[in-house]
Design a protein around this motif. Structure first.
Motif, mmCIF file in Angstrom:
data_model
loop_
_atom_site.group_PDB
_atom_site.id
_atom_site.type_symbol
_atom_site.label_atom_id
_atom_site.label_comp_id
_atom_site.label_asym_id
_atom_site.label_seq_id
_atom_site.Cartn_x
_atom_site.Cartn_y
_atom_site.Cartn_z
ATOM 1 N N VAL A 52 -5.829 9.957 -11.920
ATOM 2 C CA VAL A 52 -7.454 9.555 -11.821
ATOM 3 C C VAL A 52 -7.429 8.239 -12.159
ATOM 4 O O VAL A 52 -8.314 7.627 -11.491
ATOM 5 N N ALA A 53 -6.815 7.764 -13.146
ATOM 6 C CA ALA A 53 -6.951 6.487 -13.593
ATOM 7 C C ALA A 53 -6.393 5.491 -12.343
ATOM 8 O O ALA A 53 -7.269 4.369 -12.183
ATOM 9 N N GLU A 54 -5.461 5.687 -11.726
ATOM 10 C CA GLU A 54 -4.883 4.955 -10.623
ATOM 11 C C GLU A 54 -5.670 5.043 -9.348
ATOM 12 O O GLU A 54 -5.595 4.077 -8.378
ATOM 13 N N LEU A 55 -6.249 6.000 -9.037
ATOM 14 C CA LEU A 55 -6.774 6.459 -7.841
ATOM 15 C C LEU A 55 -7.693 5.505 -7.197
ATOM 16 O O LEU A 55 -7.620 4.958 -6.183
ATOM 17 N N PRO A 56 -8.841 4.736 -8.135
ATOM 18 C CA PRO A 56 -9.715 3.765 -7.638
ATOM 19 C C PRO A 56 -9.169 2.430 -7.290
ATOM 20 O O PRO A 56 -9.567 1.681 -6.189
ATOM 21 N N LYS A 57 -7.997 2.127 -7.938
ATOM 22 C CA LYS A 57 -7.191 0.964 -7.338
ATOM 23 C C LYS A 57 -6.798 0.994 -5.985
ATOM 24 O O LYS A 57 -6.674 0.169 -5.406
ATOM 25 N N VAL A 58 -6.054 2.370 -5.938
ATOM 26 C CA VAL A 58 -5.350 2.497 -4.367
ATOM 27 C C VAL A 58 -6.298 2.494 -3.480
ATOM 28 O O VAL A 58 -6.069 2.288 -2.336
ATOM 29 N N ALA A 85 3.822 10.614 -6.841
ATOM 30 C CA ALA A 85 4.707 10.957 -7.625
ATOM 31 C C ALA A 85 4.296 11.264 -9.208
ATOM 32 O O ALA A 85 5.017 11.903 -9.779
ATOM 33 N N THR A 86 3.199 10.784 -9.215
ATOM 34 C CA THR A 86 2.543 10.919 -10.864
ATOM 35 C C THR A 86 2.199 12.441 -11.041
ATOM 36 O O THR A 86 1.708 13.052 -10.169
ATOM 37 N N THR A 87 2.819 12.867 -12.144
ATOM 38 C CA THR A 87 2.295 14.492 -12.357
ATOM 39 C C THR A 87 1.295 14.683 -13.322
ATOM 40 O O THR A 87 0.845 15.745 -13.374
ATOM 41 N N GLU A 88 0.847 13.442 -14.038
ATOM 42 C CA GLU A 88 0.108 13.442 -14.991
ATOM 43 C C GLU A 88 -1.512 13.393 -14.434
ATOM 44 O O GLU A 88 -1.725 12.442 -13.739
ATOM 45 N N LYS A 89 -2.541 14.314 -14.728
ATOM 46 C CA LYS A 89 -3.753 14.194 -13.855
ATOM 47 C C LYS A 89 -4.533 12.966 -14.442
ATOM 48 O O LYS A 89 -5.061 12.256 -13.643
ATOM 49 N N GLU A 90 -4.529 12.730 -15.636
ATOM 50 C CA GLU A 90 -5.279 11.437 -16.101
ATOM 51 C C GLU A 90 -4.759 10.101 -15.630
ATOM 52 O O GLU A 90 -5.739 9.349 -15.380
ATOM 53 N N ALA A 91 -3.518 10.011 -15.604
ATOM 54 C CA ALA A 91 -2.927 8.913 -14.909
ATOM 55 C C ALA A 91 -3.264 8.686 -13.674
ATOM 56 O O ALA A 91 -3.500 7.555 -13.097
ATOM 57 N N MET A 123 0.775 -1.254 -0.008
ATOM 58 C CA MET A 123 0.078 0.010 -0.006
ATOM 59 C C MET A 123 0.882 1.257 -0.035
ATOM 60 O O MET A 123 0.478 2.160 -0.733
ATOM 61 N N ARG A 124 1.982 1.219 0.843
ATOM 62 C CA ARG A 124 2.886 2.500 0.870
ATOM 63 C C ARG A 124 3.557 2.692 -0.528
ATOM 64 O O ARG A 124 3.769 3.729 -1.059
ATOM 65 N N ASN A 125 3.899 1.568 -1.039
ATOM 66 C CA ASN A 125 4.654 1.888 -2.398
ATOM 67 C C ASN A 125 3.602 2.301 -3.363
ATOM 68 O O ASN A 125 3.791 3.180 -4.428
ATOM 69 N N ALA A 126 2.321 2.032 -3.394
ATOM 70 C CA ALA A 126 1.279 2.188 -4.372
ATOM 71 C C ALA A 126 0.901 3.877 -4.077
ATOM 72 O O ALA A 126 0.991 4.667 -4.955
ATOM 73 N N LEU A 127 0.786 4.362 -2.814
ATOM 74 C CA LEU A 127 0.821 5.688 -2.470
ATOM 75 C C LEU A 127 1.864 6.532 -3.017
ATOM 76 O O LEU A 127 1.903 7.368 -3.474
ATOM 77 N N LYS A 128 3.050 5.938 -2.765
ATOM 78 C CA LYS A 128 4.273 6.884 -3.058
ATOM 79 C C LYS A 128 4.375 6.997 -4.795
ATOM 80 O O LYS A 128 4.456 8.075 -5.290
ATOM 81 N N LYS A 129 3.738 5.934 -5.389
ATOM 82 C CA LYS A 129 3.939 6.084 -6.886
ATOM 83 C C LYS A 129 2.638 6.764 -7.530
ATOM 84 O O LYS A 129 2.850 7.757 -8.392
ATOM 85 N N LEU A 130 1.380 6.865 -6.528
ATOM 86 C CA LEU A 130 0.476 7.745 -7.076
ATOM 87 C C LEU A 130 0.724 9.472 -6.772
ATOM 88 O O LEU A 130 0.676 10.191 -7.739
#
Length: 83
Positions: A45-51, A37-43, A28-35
């Motif tokens: 937003v797509a990743e938010l429901p999974k996390v 660190a993302t600078t593109e809003k579209e990416a 979970m912590r790794n997924a949070l860091k990855k999200l």
């Protein structure tokens, strides 16, 4: 040290659960860091429901506290809105 058979078993089970919970919490912590660190809003937003789903599952299994889960989800949503 434990003397009863049932208490020895409980110790073994607790150790196995501890390892499993540490794995899921770290994932979970790794997924949070990855999200974050993302600078593109579209990416993001797509990743938010999974996390969010991952956080909810961990709160349901009592790996993390339900209030911590709510705080994490709120901070992620706030971060994505600022992008």
């Amino acid at each position: 040290m434990a003397n009863h058979k049932s208490s020895k078993k409980r110790i073994r089970q607790d150790q196995e659960k501890k390892v499993e919970n540490k794995y899921y919490a770290k994932t979970m912590r790794n997924a949070l860091k990855k999200l974050r660190a993302t600078t593109e809003k579209e990416a993001a937003v797509a990743e938010l429901p999974k996390v969010t789903s991952m956080i909810d599952r961990l709160a349901k299994k009592n790996v993390i506290h339900k209030n911590k889960a709510a705080n994490l989800k709120a901070s992620l949503a706030s971060h994505i809105n600022k992008l």
